[in-house]
Design an enzyme around this catalytic site. Structure first.
Site, PDB file in Angstrom:
ATOM      1  N   ARG A   1     -11.676  -9.986  -3.103  1.00 49.51           N
ATOM      2  CA  ARG A   1     -11.306  -9.564  -1.746  1.00 49.51           C
ATOM      3  C   ARG A   1     -11.129  -8.037  -1.705  1.00 49.51           C
ATOM      4  O   ARG A   1     -10.513  -7.438  -2.587  1.00 49.51           O
ATOM      5  CB  ARG A   1     -10.001 -10.248  -1.336  1.00 49.51           C
ATOM      6  CG  ARG A   1      -9.480  -9.847   0.057  1.00 49.51           C
ATOM      7  CD  ARG A   1      -8.465  -8.741  -0.023  1.00 49.51           C
ATOM      8  NE  ARG A   1      -7.798  -8.507   1.263  1.00 49.51           N
ATOM      9  CZ  ARG A   1      -6.993  -7.484   1.499  1.00 49.51           C
ATOM     10  NH1 ARG A   1      -6.750  -6.601   0.554  1.00 49.51           N
ATOM     11  NH2 ARG A   1      -6.438  -7.331   2.670  1.00 49.51           N
ATOM     12  N   VAL A   2     -11.668  -7.402  -0.688  1.00 47.63           N
ATOM     13  CA  VAL A   2     -11.518  -5.958  -0.500  1.00 47.63           C
ATOM     14  C   VAL A   2     -10.814  -5.729   0.835  1.00 47.63           C
ATOM     15  O   VAL A   2     -11.175  -6.348   1.842  1.00 47.63           O
ATOM     16  CB  VAL A   2     -12.896  -5.259  -0.516  1.00 47.63           C
ATOM     17  CG1 VAL A   2     -12.764  -3.801  -0.127  1.00 47.63           C
ATOM     18  CG2 VAL A   2     -13.535  -5.385  -1.902  1.00 47.63           C
TER      19      VAL A   2
ATOM     20  N   THR B   1       0.808  -1.223   0.000  1.00 48.92           N
ATOM     21  CA  THR B   1       0.000   0.000   0.000  1.00 48.92           C
ATOM     22  C   THR B   1       0.846   1.281   0.000  1.00 48.92           C
ATOM     23  O   THR B   1       1.934   1.310   0.559  1.00 48.92           O
ATOM     24  CB  THR B   1      -0.959   0.011   1.215  1.00 48.92           C
ATOM     25  OG1 THR B   1      -1.661  -1.199   1.253  1.00 48.92           O
ATOM     26  CG2 THR B   1      -1.933   1.150   1.159  1.00 48.92           C
TER      27      THR B   1
ATOM     28  N   THR C   1      -1.322   1.242   6.388  1.00 46.25           N
ATOM     29  CA  THR C   1      -0.754   0.251   5.480  1.00 46.25           C
ATOM     30  C   THR C   1      -0.561  -1.037   6.267  1.00 46.25           C
ATOM     31  O   THR C   1      -0.313  -0.995   7.474  1.00 46.25           O
ATOM     32  CB  THR C   1       0.600   0.736   4.909  1.00 46.25           C
ATOM     33  OG1 THR C   1       1.319  -0.395   4.409  1.00 46.25           O
ATOM     34  CG2 THR C   1       1.468   1.422   5.955  1.00 46.25           C
TER      35      THR C   1
HETATM   36  N1  GLY Z   1      -3.569  -2.585   3.246  1.00 49.26           N
HETATM   37  C1  GLY Z   1      -3.981  -3.001   2.001  1.00 49.26           C
HETATM   38  C2  GLY Z   1      -4.741  -4.241   1.964  1.00 49.26           C
HETATM   39  O1  GLY Z   1      -4.643  -5.091   2.830  1.00 49.26           O
HETATM   40  O2  GLY Z   1      -5.495  -4.399   1.045  1.00 49.26           O
END
Ligand code: GLY
Length: 307
Positions: free
Chosen positions: A199-200, A171, A221
């Site tokens: 997946r989100v 990220t 992140t």
């Molecule tokens: N931090 C980004 C994710 O896990 O999608």
């Protein structure tokens, strides 16, 4: 008051990457961000810096995004303006080269906060946004390497293990405050490697991956599922709202996060309306940097070893 922009390139162990390249990308993105911030304000600066990080190709966002278990890229992104409390986000998008731009359009052009999947892609096409070139050669090589280890099939619960083992970073994001004390946040990601299609993560969820209020802004992140559990950025911003310094707020938020999900899971950057800023992470490293309208600039959070 001076403008301040803070960015990060992702929390992780940062193995298998030349850290000098990462420092160069951070410095370039800081400069792109502060150039946009000065005339345009906090949101403009945070988005411009995040776009530059997405375009770098070496970070897990935009053109450098990792792939899922089917070898495809899908991305999440979010933006939030502290002055108005408005947010925009996209989840599981594949079309735009710069998901952060699409997230901003969701905030500015619609009544909604979050658009997802193929319909969000259609919105990007309608707006004439630039198209993503598809998985990078590096992402596909890594994908083939993983498959050649005999981990094909449906690697249930292997995604986080792989992310840690491969030393992946995760990220990108930015927070900014302008000379009027208005703050903003922007975040973008390719998500965790070898994730399930659909997946989100946290980067499209206000309060989890990003948040901004009149008193402060934060972006996170790390492993999204853990960040959603702790509502990491909301926690940090609320602490700043209670009067804690940026440093204490970031530290307390990551301590609470670690008590819920353990170490090696997350990091965050934060900024307050008065220009106070900080970062905290529970991973080996989280390269991050800051720049001000008075020309001060710094890069920190690098891994200890030199690769
Ligand atoms: N931090 C980004 C994710 O896990 O999608």
């Amino acid at each position: 008051m001076k403008d301040v922009l803070i960015i990060h390139a992702g929390a992780g162990t940062w193995r298998h990457i030349n850290i000098d390249d990462v420092v160069n990308v951070i410095e370039k993105s800081l400069k792109a961000g502060i150039e946009a911030l000065k005339p345009g304000g906090a949101l403009e600066g945070a988005v411009a810096a995040t776009k530059a990080l997405e375009d770098s190709g070496i970070l897990n966002a935009g053109v450098g995004s990792v792939v899922d278990i089917t070898g495809k890229v899908s991305m999440d992104a979010g933006v939030m303006d502290g002055g108005s409390g408005r947010a925009g986000a996209v989840a599981s998008v594949t079309y735009p080269k710069n998901p952060v731009i699409l997230a901003r359009k969701v905030m500015e052009l619609t009544d909604h906060i979050l658009l997802a999947g193929p319909d969000a892609d259609k919105f990007a096409i309608k707006l004439g946004l630039e198209k993503h070139p598809g998985p990078s050669e590096k992402a596909m090589k890594r994908y083939r390497d993983i498959l050649s280890r005999g981990e094909e099939g449906v690697p249930y619960r292997k995604s986080f293990k792989l992310a840690l083992e491969l030393g992946l970073h995760d990220t990108v994001g930015a927070v900014a405050v302008d000379s009027s004390g208005r703050v903003a946040a922007a975040v973008s990601t390719g998500g965790v490697i070898m994730k399930f299609p659909g997946r989100v993560g946290d980067s499209s969820i206000p309060g989890a991956g990003f948040y901004a209020s009149q008193t402060g802004a934060a972006v996170a992140t790390g492993i999204g599922e853990t960040i959603i559990r702790s509502f990491l950025t909301l926690r940090a911003v609320e602490l700043m709202g209670e009067g804690y310094s940026a440093e204490t707020s970031a530290k307390l938020a990551i301590m609470k996060h670690t008590s819920i999900s353990g170490p090696n899971t997350a990091g965050l950057i934060v900024v307050r309306y008065d220009g106070d800023f900080s970062a905290a992470f529970n991973t080996e490293a989280m390269p991050w940097g800051f720049i001000t309208s008075e020309g001060e600039m710094g890069v920190m959070g690098l891994p200890k070893r030199k690769l």
